[in-house]
Write a protein that holds these residues in place. Structure first.
Motif, PDB file in Angstrom:
ATOM      1  N   LYS A  54      46.842  46.840  41.780  1.00 53.55           N
ATOM      2  CA  LYS A  54      47.426  45.663  42.415  1.00 53.55           C
ATOM      3  C   LYS A  54      46.880  44.481  41.632  1.00 53.55           C
ATOM      4  CE  LYS A  54      47.649  43.373  46.796  1.00 53.55           C
ATOM      5  NZ  LYS A  54      46.697  43.035  47.831  1.00 53.55           N
ATOM      6  N   ILE A  56      45.057  42.842  38.941  1.00 53.52           N
ATOM      7  CA  ILE A  56      44.068  43.417  38.036  1.00 53.52           C
ATOM      8  C   ILE A  56      43.018  44.189  38.815  1.00 53.52           C
ATOM      9  CG2 ILE A  56      44.422  41.768  36.173  1.00 53.52           C
ATOM     10  CD1 ILE A  56      42.110  40.157  37.161  1.00 53.52           C
ATOM     11  N   GLN A  57      43.416  44.688  39.978  1.00 48.26           N
ATOM     12  CA  GLN A  57      42.468  45.405  40.823  1.00 48.26           C
ATOM     13  C   GLN A  57      42.883  46.861  40.967  1.00 48.26           C
ATOM     14  OE1 GLN A  57      42.319  43.883  44.746  1.00 48.26           O
ATOM     15  NE2 GLN A  57      40.102  43.964  44.851  1.00 48.26           N
ATOM     16  N   GLN A  59      43.411  50.428  42.503  1.00 44.10           N
ATOM     17  CA  GLN A  59      43.619  50.932  43.863  1.00 44.10           C
ATOM     18  C   GLN A  59      43.437  52.450  43.878  1.00 44.10           C
ATOM     19  OE1 GLN A  59      44.918  48.544  46.454  1.00 44.10           O
ATOM     20  NE2 GLN A  59      44.225  47.080  44.936  1.00 44.10           N
TER      21      GLN A  59
ATOM     22  N   VAL B 122      39.429  46.015  28.091  1.00 42.84           N
ATOM     23  CA  VAL B 122      38.520  45.745  29.217  1.00 42.84           C
ATOM     24  C   VAL B 122      37.227  46.566  29.106  1.00 42.84           C
ATOM     25  CG1 VAL B 122      38.237  45.916  31.701  1.00 42.84           C
ATOM     26  CG2 VAL B 122      40.273  44.856  30.762  1.00 42.84           C
ATOM     27  N   ILE B 126      33.421  44.961  28.554  1.00 43.82           N
ATOM     28  CA  ILE B 126      32.248  45.308  29.371  1.00 43.82           C
ATOM     29  C   ILE B 126      31.132  45.852  28.476  1.00 43.82           C
ATOM     30  CG2 ILE B 126      31.418  46.799  31.235  1.00 43.82           C
ATOM     31  CD1 ILE B 126      34.250  46.653  32.403  1.00 43.82           C
TER      32      ILE B 126
ATOM     33  N   LEU C  94      37.497  38.332  33.924  1.00 42.54           N
ATOM     34  CA  LEU C  94      37.283  38.546  35.359  1.00 42.54           C
ATOM     35  C   LEU C  94      37.074  40.016  35.678  1.00 42.54           C
ATOM     36  CD1 LEU C  94      39.868  36.132  37.023  1.00 42.54           C
ATOM     37  CD2 LEU C  94      37.399  35.871  36.891  1.00 42.54           C
ATOM     38  N   GLN C  95      37.878  40.871  35.052  1.00 39.26           N
ATOM     39  CA  GLN C  95      37.741  42.300  35.309  1.00 39.26           C
ATOM     40  C   GLN C  95      36.377  42.803  34.898  1.00 39.26           C
ATOM     41  OE1 GLN C  95      41.730  43.165  33.514  1.00 39.26           O
ATOM     42  NE2 GLN C  95      41.465  45.047  34.632  1.00 39.26           N
ATOM     43  N   LEU C 114      44.860  36.542  42.126  1.00 38.58           N
ATOM     44  CA  LEU C 114      43.439  36.577  41.749  1.00 38.58           C
ATOM     45  C   LEU C 114      42.567  36.453  42.991  1.00 38.58           C
ATOM     46  CD1 LEU C 114      43.179  34.363  38.536  1.00 38.58           C
ATOM     47  CD2 LEU C 114      43.293  36.847  38.723  1.00 38.58           C
ATOM     48  N   ASP C 116      43.424  37.325  46.075  1.00 37.45           N
ATOM     49  CA  ASP C 116      43.540  38.551  46.859  1.00 37.45           C
ATOM     50  C   ASP C 116      42.732  39.686  46.246  1.00 37.45           C
ATOM     51  OD1 ASP C 116      45.135  37.157  48.499  1.00 37.45           O
ATOM     52  OD2 ASP C 116      47.032  38.089  47.902  1.00 37.45           O
ATOM     53  N   ALA C 117      42.536  39.648  44.948  1.00 35.05           N
ATOM     54  CA  ALA C 117      41.773  40.708  44.291  1.00 35.05           C
ATOM     55  C   ALA C 117      40.274  40.468  44.423  1.00 35.05           C
ATOM     56  CB  ALA C 117      42.166  40.795  42.826  1.00 35.05           C
ATOM     57  N   GLY C 118      39.891  39.369  45.043  1.00 33.59           N
ATOM     58  CA  GLY C 118      38.473  39.138  45.303  1.00 33.59           C
ATOM     59  C   GLY C 118      37.707  38.488  44.173  1.00 33.59           C
ATOM     60  N   TYR C 119      38.421  37.919  43.189  1.00 33.00           N
ATOM     61  CA  TYR C 119      37.712  37.299  42.070  1.00 33.00           C
ATOM     62  C   TYR C 119      37.325  35.850  42.344  1.00 33.00           C
ATOM     63  CZ  TYR C 119      39.052  41.382  39.402  1.00 33.00           C
ATOM     64  OH  TYR C 119      39.193  42.662  38.962  1.00 33.00           O
TER      65      TYR C 119
END
Lengths: 316, 274, 430
Positions: A54, A56-57, A59, B122, B126, C94-95, C114, C116-119
């Motif tokens: 969702k 860049i998160q 799930q 990504v 990291i 951010l990731q 962004l 909603d994804a908690g960043y």
């Protein structure tokens, strides 16, 4: 006496073996850097393709769902095949125009014409520019109203040829590919020239004494010996055209504009993985699945091709 | 070789036609960079009325070009050196020894040529952060080294295989170690191939813009392509500045090429096909 | 010979390296001495701001200067990236748990994603936030109802015109759609390009549709209905708005399919084109190209007898990175961004409309735009409500409009594709 000799050789062998242990350290530095910065991130990223995302998160784990969607869910499957077709065209045009032309020009230079050194330099010059620079430069040249190309065309009295080269979907992709050919021509020439120069002189001499000349000479004598360089260029062109990204991106952005007519698989991947320019939503799972498919496709085809060429070589 | 005069002149015409197609856009870029924007619009093809250096002054005033230049040189030279060292060792091993895993090793390295590495950005970021290398030129050096390894191993392995074993055998008889054999006996014969590897990778790492874009945010650590990229955005309507920026980005490489073109050409042709 | 050649090449490399080192070490040391000076100022905290506005760097320096008058111990660095790569860079950072302390947030869906994804760090209760109207806060309100951004500016899109050309040919701002079309005809007959617009970059088309569309679908009423799911993109009103876009193409420049932002801006700034359907952020850019130009604007006259409209929305907010190491200091900066003092500075320096109401600008054009927004604004519907989905409905519209201008799609087809796309994600349609 005999046993003594035997123990002697065993000892020698043993010593040799012991000494050769050090050799196994040789590939370690390359393997280490390559493993850490290429293989590891790739493997880590491949796992992305098995998850739902969702934004860049990450799930839930969804197995092969993303792969299925890539090929069955509209508009993604449509965009995939559209981009794939463009990559195929990219490869074909580069093979015919860039490599064909390069082969011919290398042949000309091989005839020891005057100014060969300067010619080689001229052909190679574009290859020294950064792809970003090439993209920007040609964007300016191809600008429909102020760009040099249209101005030249109207000076030559070819008003009707003037075009919005990058804005018209019928010409945009072809224009980009031709710019890529402009960029890569010199390198291809050098590879082919190396091929010509590695043909033994005696062979050419002998063939000439047999009365072969011109095209016959090229086809009968030189072609088979040119196979290695043709093979290398084919493989490199194949990989490069199926990963075509930077030039397209520099000239047309990440949407494959206009009307998806310049979309390629790598640009499509970039759009899915990073979103469009103004922060469009991303689809990292789908994008990763696409990258994996692309990677496997290139790997399999390259392997098949190399295998086929090897067989042919053996036959010859 | 006897050829008809027609054939010969046909060859010349074709060769020079394409040479001018190769050259003209670059000449146009350099010439236009000395014109004010208005003149580019009204007279795109002519030579500049007078040489207009203000655009360059403006650009050089705005960006630390010499710093970008130094960063680019440092990154490219060090990564080329690292590539030469690591890949000649690895290729020597792959080509000269016949362990059963050598083919697998070779193939694993070759796969690197086909990996869309942007996918791994990504995890890479990291990783670089973990190594404390973000905003460090070493992040770029390591990346370019890693990226250059596959093609370099392909070229060097091919070259090693064409070289006769006798010299090495003799040296081995004399009791030389493997490293010494590689360094004293083999590498001197490998010069052409090493030249190829050197030039290909130098151009590659000099011109990359993607990795610095992600890894480097510090202005003083940027390389030329990525440092100049922000200018292209800012001056999108000022063609004079654009042409000057493009020329400036390309100039170091073009100059190096003119100084050492013979080496470039020989280097590239010599080791490429074996 | 060969050996010599190679050695020589190495020599060249070494020379360049030495040369470069010499040049840069000078700079490095001078920089270092600067840095050590900074260090002396007690352990100063350094905040970074990420943004896509590379062109505003100098202006943000002034903002930071003003902030430092109040908080001299907090160092702020404005670090923009080119707009096309901003999201790639920001997302990657951010990731990985990194990124700038203060984030310039894209408005609506992309920015909210962004949050909603908690960043992002919620900013509810931040001093000064209550000075903004609800519509402005909406651009950075998370799905959880919390506030994640301090709104920066309103952007408006409208038709700009070249006052000199209008005066020379005795032309007036149109009050009806028919007058607008007549105006175009007159300009065309005088060999002036009526409308500077190109189709090479899709976003130009959705922006233009944001201006012209409301004249046909009828502004706020329609927006209200469609966001409730009571009507859709295949309705006559919306299809008519696409048809109007198609109708206008004869007033675009030659080769408009291939023209991008820079080209149409140049056409307008150099006086070759009379009108420019574009956003308020372009005012300063056009003026920098041609300082003598006199720019006017008119609200879009309606084709269906409604009030004229100007299209407006919040175009960017500033948010706080949830992983920031200096949240307290960053909040101080964000509070500064929510003051009237900043709003005035912003309006006058940036020549843009502040998201804070009632701020007077020195620039006449900006002031009258600001007034128009308060009287007759309609939202940029595709950005405010339809920037979701993948690809987004907005992107779909852009792409399909390109198709239409290239003769590969009909206006009805455009509407249908947008509707189909919206149905995949827009809740009221499901």
């Amino acid at each position: 006496m005999q046993t003594m000799i035997q123990t002697e050789t065993v000892k020698q062998k043993k010593r040799k073996k012991q000494k050769r242990w050090g050799i196994h350290l040789f590939p370690i530095p390359a393997l280490f850097i390559y493993g850490l910065f290429i293989v590891y991130p790739l493997v880590a990223a491949i796992t992305y393709s098995f998850y739902d995302w969702k934004g860049i998160q990450k799930q839930a784990f969804v197995g092969l769902e993303n792969y299925k969607n890539l090929f069955t869910l509209e508009p993604f499957s449509g965009m995939f095949w559209n981009a794939f077709g463009h990559n195929v065209l990219y490869f074909v045009v580069q093979m015919v125009v860039q490599n064909g032309l390069a082969f011919f020009l290398a042949f000309i230079i091989f005839q020891k014409i005057r100014g060969a050194e300067l010619l080689k330099m001229a052909y190679f010059l574009p290859r020294l520019l950064s792809v970003i620079v090439v993209g920007f430069l040609w964007k300016l040249i191809l600008n429909p109203n102020f760009g040099a190309l249209n101005v030249i065309l109207s000076k030559l009295g070819l008003e009707s040829w003037k075009k919005a080269w990058l804005g018209d979907p019928d010409t945009a992709l072809m224009t980009i590919i031709l710019v890529n050919c402009w960029f890569g021509l010199g390198f291809a020439i050098l590879i082919f020239l190396a091929g010509f120069q590695s043909i033994p002189k005696e062979l050419i001499e002998a063939a000439r004494l047999d009365g072969a000349k011109g095209l016959t000479m090229l086809r009968r004598i030189m072609m088979p010996l040119m196979m290695p360089s043709i093979m290398i260029m084919t493989v490199l062109t194949f990989i490069q055209s199926f990963e075509a990204f930077e030039l397209v991106y520099a000239m047309q952005g990440s949407q494959g504009e206009p009307y998806r007519s310049t979309d390629t698989l790598a640009v499509y991947f970039y759009r899915l993985a990073f979103g469009g320019a103004t922060g469009d939503s991303t689809a990292i799972g789908l994008g990763s699945a696409l990258a994996v498919v692309l990677f496997l496709f290139i790997c399999v085809f390259t392997a098949l091709f190399l295998n086929y060429m090897k067989k042919k070589e053996v036959e010859m | 070789m006897k050829q008809s005069i027609w054939m010969k002149s046909f060859y010349y015409i074709v060769a020079f036609l394409f040479a001018s197609i190769s050259l003209y856009p670059i000449i146009l870029m350099i010439v236009s960079s000395f014109k004010p924007t208005i003149e580019i619009f009204t007279n795109p093809l002519s030579l500049p009325k007078s040489f207009h250096f203000q655009t360059y002054e403006k650009l050089l005033d705005q960006v630390p070009f010499m710093t970008y230049f130094y960063n680019s040189v440092f990154v490219s030279v060090v990564s080329v050196l690292l590539i030469l060292i690591t890949t000649s060792l690895a290729a020597f091993y792959i080509a000269r020894y016949t362990y059963w895993w050598n083919n697998i090793l070779f193939f694993v390295f070759l796969m690197g040529m086909m990996i869309p590495i942007k996918l791994g950005i990504v995890p890479l970021f990291i990783l670089m952060k973990g190594l404390g290398l973000t905003n460090s030129l070493w992040s770029l050096i390591l990346m370019y080294t890693a990226q250059g390894i596959p093609l370099s191993i392909l070229i060097l392995t091919g070259f090693f295989r064409t070289m006769p074993m006798e010299l090495e055998e003799a040296a081995r008889m004399d009791g030389a170690s493997d490293l010494r054999i590689l360094w004293n006996v083999v590498l001197p014969l490998m010069r052409p191939a090493l030249g190829t590897v050197m030039i290909i990778n130098f151009i590659q790492s000099w011109n990359d813009f993607f990795f610095p874009l992600i890894f480097i945010t510090n202005e003083m650590k940027k390389t030329i392509p990525v440092g100049m990229l922000s200018l292209f955005g800012e001056y999108s309507a000022d063609w004079g500045a654009l042409f000057a920026g493009l020329t400036l980005s390309s100039l170091p490489m073009l100059i190096l090429f003119f100084i050492a073109s013979k080496q470039f050409m020989e280097g590239l042709t010599a080791g490429a096909v074996k | 010979m060969n050996k010599m050649g190679k050695a020589w090449l190495f020599g060249v490399f070494a020379f360049i390296l030495m040369f470069a080192t010499a040049c840069s070490s000078e700079k490095e040391t001078s920089k270092k001495s600067n840095a050590s000076k900074e260090d002396e100022k007690a352990d100063a905290v350094t905040l970074t701001i990420g943004s896509w506005r590379t062109e505003d760097t100098a202006k943000y320096e002034k903002v930071i200067e003003a902030f430092n008058k109040k908080h001299p111990d907090i160092k702020v660095e404005f670090k923009p990236s080119k707009n096309t790569e901003y999201n790639t860079i920001l997302n990657t950072a951010l990731q990985s748990g990194e990124g700038p302390d203060i984030i310039h947030l894209r408005p609506y869906a992309p920015g909210i994603a962004l949050a909603d994804a908690g960043y992002l760090e919620p900013l509810d209760g931040l001093t000064g936030l209550d000075a903004f109207p609800e519509t402005a806060l909406q651009a950075s309100k998370g799905s959880d109802g919390k506030q994640y951004g301090v709104p920066l500016n309103m952007s408006t899109t409208q038709i700009f015109y070249n006052k000199k050309i209008f005066k020379e040919h005795n032309l007036k701002e149109p009050k009806t759609w028919d007058e607008f079309i007549k105006l175009n005809e007159t300009l065309k007959s005088k060999n002036i390009i009526p409308i500077a617009l190109g189709a090479k970059e899709g976003w130009l088309l959705s922006a233009a549709h944001g201006i012209i569309g409301p004249a046909h679908y009828g502004g706020n009423e329609f927006v209200e209905k469609i966001t409730k799911g009571e009507t859709n993109f295949e309705s006559t009103e919306f299809v008519n708005s696409i048809k109007a876009m198609d109708q206008l193409k004869k007033y675009f420049p030659d080769n408009y399919e291939g023209l991008g932002m820079e080209d149409i801006r140049t056409l307008f700034a150099t006086g070759q084109a009379a009108m420019f359907p574009m956003g308020s952020w372009e005012i300063e850019v056009v003026r920098s190209l041609n300082p003598d130009i006199e720019i006017g604007f008119f609200p879009m006259p309606s084709a269906i007898g409604k009030e004229p409209t100007i299209t407006a929305w919040v175009d960017g907010s500033f948010a706080l990175n949830a992983k920031s190491k200096h949240k307290e200091e960053a909040k101080l900066f964000l509070e500064f961004l929510a003051t009237k003092e900043f709003a005035e500075l912003f309006t006058n320096e940036f020549k843009m409309i502040s998201a804070m109401p009632g701020v007077k600008a020195k620039d006449e054009l900006v002031t009258s735009l600001g007034e128009a927004v308060e009287k007759m604004s309609t939202p940029y519907m595709m950005v405010v409500y339809f920037a979701g989905g993948n690809p987004t409905s907005k992107t779909t519209l852009e792409n399909e409009l390109q198709g239409m201008y290239l003769g590969k799609q009909t206006p009805e087809g455009v509407a249908k594709s947008v509707q189909e796309n919206a149905e995949t994600w827009f809740k009221p349609f499901q």
